[in-house]
Write a protein that holds these residues in place. Structure first.
Motif, short mmCIF file in Angstrom:
data_model
loop_
_atom_site.label_atom_id
_atom_site.label_comp_id
_atom_site.label_asym_id
_atom_site.label_seq_id
_atom_site.Cartn_x
_atom_site.Cartn_y
_atom_site.Cartn_z
N GLN A 295 69.09 49.94 89.10
CA GLN A 295 67.72 50.19 89.61
C GLN A 295 67.92 50.77 91.14
OE1 GLN A 295 64.58 50.01 87.68
NE2 GLN A 295 66.31 50.29 86.14
N ASP A 296 69.01 50.30 91.85
CA ASP A 296 69.27 50.45 93.21
C ASP A 296 70.51 51.35 93.44
OD1 ASP A 296 69.66 50.64 95.75
OD2 ASP A 296 68.85 48.60 96.26
N PHE A 297 70.53 52.69 93.65
CA PHE A 297 71.47 53.62 93.87
C PHE A 297 71.86 53.80 95.18
CE2 PHE A 297 69.18 54.35 89.94
CZ PHE A 297 70.12 54.55 89.09
N ARG A 298 71.21 53.03 96.16
CA ARG A 298 71.58 53.34 97.64
C ARG A 298 72.91 53.14 98.09
NH1 ARG A 298 65.77 50.54 99.20
NH2 ARG A 298 66.49 49.42 97.57
N THR A 299 73.47 52.20 97.44
CA THR A 299 74.95 51.94 97.60
C THR A 299 76.06 53.33 97.52
OG1 THR A 299 74.69 49.56 97.60
CG2 THR A 299 76.87 50.38 97.47
N TYR A 300 75.58 53.54 96.41
CA TYR A 300 76.20 54.89 95.55
C TYR A 300 76.18 56.01 96.52
CZ TYR A 300 76.75 51.68 91.66
OH TYR A 300 77.03 50.65 91.10
N LEU A 301 74.80 56.11 96.90
CA LEU A 301 74.45 57.47 97.67
C LEU A 301 74.94 57.28 99.00
CD1 LEU A 301 70.80 57.77 96.36
CD2 LEU A 301 72.71 59.04 95.75
N LEU A 302 74.87 56.35 99.75
CA LEU A 302 75.43 55.94 100.94
C LEU A 302 77.09 56.18 101.13
CD1 LEU A 302 73.46 52.88 102.21
CD2 LEU A 302 73.48 55.31 103.53
N ASP B 42 63.81 59.09 88.43
CA ASP B 42 62.61 58.43 89.04
C ASP B 42 62.80 57.41 90.16
OD1 ASP B 42 63.31 56.76 86.90
OD2 ASP B 42 61.64 55.61 87.04
N LYS B 43 64.31 56.85 90.07
CA LYS B 43 64.73 55.82 90.91
C LYS B 43 65.66 56.73 91.97
CE LYS B 43 63.03 52.32 88.62
NZ LYS B 43 63.03 53.12 87.39
N VAL B 44 66.62 57.52 91.44
CA VAL B 44 67.54 58.29 92.38
C VAL B 44 67.01 59.11 93.48
CG1 VAL B 44 69.45 59.93 92.31
CG2 VAL B 44 69.23 58.01 90.56
N MET B 45 65.96 59.91 92.85
CA MET B 45 65.60 61.01 94.18
C MET B 45 64.75 60.33 95.17
SD MET B 45 66.96 63.64 93.34
CE MET B 45 65.88 64.89 94.43
#
Length: 348
Positions: free
Chosen positions: A182-189, A208-211
């Motif tokens: 549900q939380d992709f921020r670590t991967y995106l960072l 809907d979560k990633v963007m």
């Protein structure tokens, strides 16, 4: 109500579909496409005087439930053919159909099951084609560095590898994530630190979560390329981010406003009957039944070997495009490219 003798005379179409759960949007549409095709066949004298009937089982989008449903359809209901959808559903039920000697037509981006089983046929877009088409477009944009984020699934693995089969491209950040994340921020960072020129996503369950998280991290101006971004209705909640980003995605079947008159007429009928907009999956289901009906007539029945031979050696002029399964029993629907513009998703 039909009596038992009448039911035995009918040709029974088993539908092993997700009629409830997270994938019900597609399962319901597929069932509705089947229903309209069956109606048309029956109103046109059926199969040498025999009607088609649909017997549906709800697999809830779950592979275990789908396996149970498959056994019931084949062993209790004694259906003549089965229609189903989704890779994780088709994988366990394909060998069951093969062992029972029954035709299975499924919708999935992965063709492995049809290529391995002589009574199993795939009619859908191909994820390998999608990776190649998107990669070809990306090469024209002259990006120097790319970051990839994809879910851990056979479909995304094939998409990833086919994208990289274009030797002009490589990922300097290459990450996979569990589909339930549900939380992709670590991967995106982590990817952001590589200062990539563009992102490639295969996260159709989680757009809907990633963007929104992509925008939250200040990345919204970085170009993004997606595998079937608007596949689930939940992706609509990310339309603001798709718009700001001018996101580009692969797609399949047709784009609203760009279809032939025959398909437009069918879309109007579908909307009048069900009060819903036509989606490609319903259209493909309709085509599948019509092709099967053609084979039943030529075989004067439902003999699986005869029907399989017709499906493999002939083509059917579908509503959107011709269907040709060929020797490997795999029909690849065309891949489209779409971009989010002023009117929503538009074909490039």
């Amino acid at each position: 109500m039909q009596n038992q003798a009448t039911l035995q005379e009918n040709i029974k179409i088993g539908a092993n579909l997700a009629l409830t759960g997270n994938l019900a949007f597609y399962g319901t549409a597929e069932k509705q496409g089947l229903e309209l095709a069956i109606q048309d066949v029956n109103e046109n004298e059926g199969i040498n005087g025999r009607n088609l009937v649909i017997l549906a089982e709800d697999n809830q989008g779950d592979s275990v439930a789908a396996t149970t449903a498959m056994h019931k359809l084949l062993e209790v209901d004694n259906v003549d053919v089965v229609f189903s959808a989704f890779t994780h559903i088709a994988q366990p039920i394909s060998p069951i159909a093969q062992e029972a000697g029954k035709i299975l037509i499924y919708q999935s981006t992965v063709s492995t099951m049809s290529k391995e089983n002589s009574f199993v046929f795939r009619d859908y877009f191909d994820i390998v084609d999608q990776g190649k088409v998107l990669a070809e477009h990306v090469t024209l944009q002259n990006h120097k560095t790319l970051a990839y984020l994809g879910e851990t699934s056979e479909a995304c693995e094939q998409f990833h590898d086919s994208f990289l089969s274009n030797k002009k491209l490589k990922f300097i950040s290459d990450q996979t994530v569990d589909p339930s994340e549900q939380d992709f921020r670590t991967y995106l960072l982590k990817a952001k630190k590589t200062k990539s020129d563009a992102f490639v996503f295969c996260v159709w369950r989680s757009e809907d979560k990633v963007m929104p998280q992509f925008e939250e991290l200040g990345l919204i101006d970085t170009p993004t390329y997606h595998a079937v971004a608007p596949f689930l209705p939940s992706a609509n909640s990310a339309n603001e981010q798709f718009s700001k980003n001018k996101a580009i995605s692969t797609w399949y079947g047709f784009v609203e406003g760009k279809s032939n008159p025959q398909m437009e007429q069918f879309a109007k009928r579908y909307n009048e009957v069900y009060g819903e907009e036509l989606i490609p999956d319903a259209l493909f289901a309709y085509d599948g039944i019509m092709f099967l009906a053609h084979a039943f007539k030529k075989c004067n029945g439902t003999n699986s070997e005869c029907v399989a031979n017709i499906l493999q050696t002939e083509s059917y002029e579908g509503l959107a495009e011709p269907i040709t399964f060929g020797e490997d029993r795999t029909s690849n629907r065309k891949t489209l490219l779409i971009q989010y513009g002023e009117q929503g998703w538009e074909e490039i």
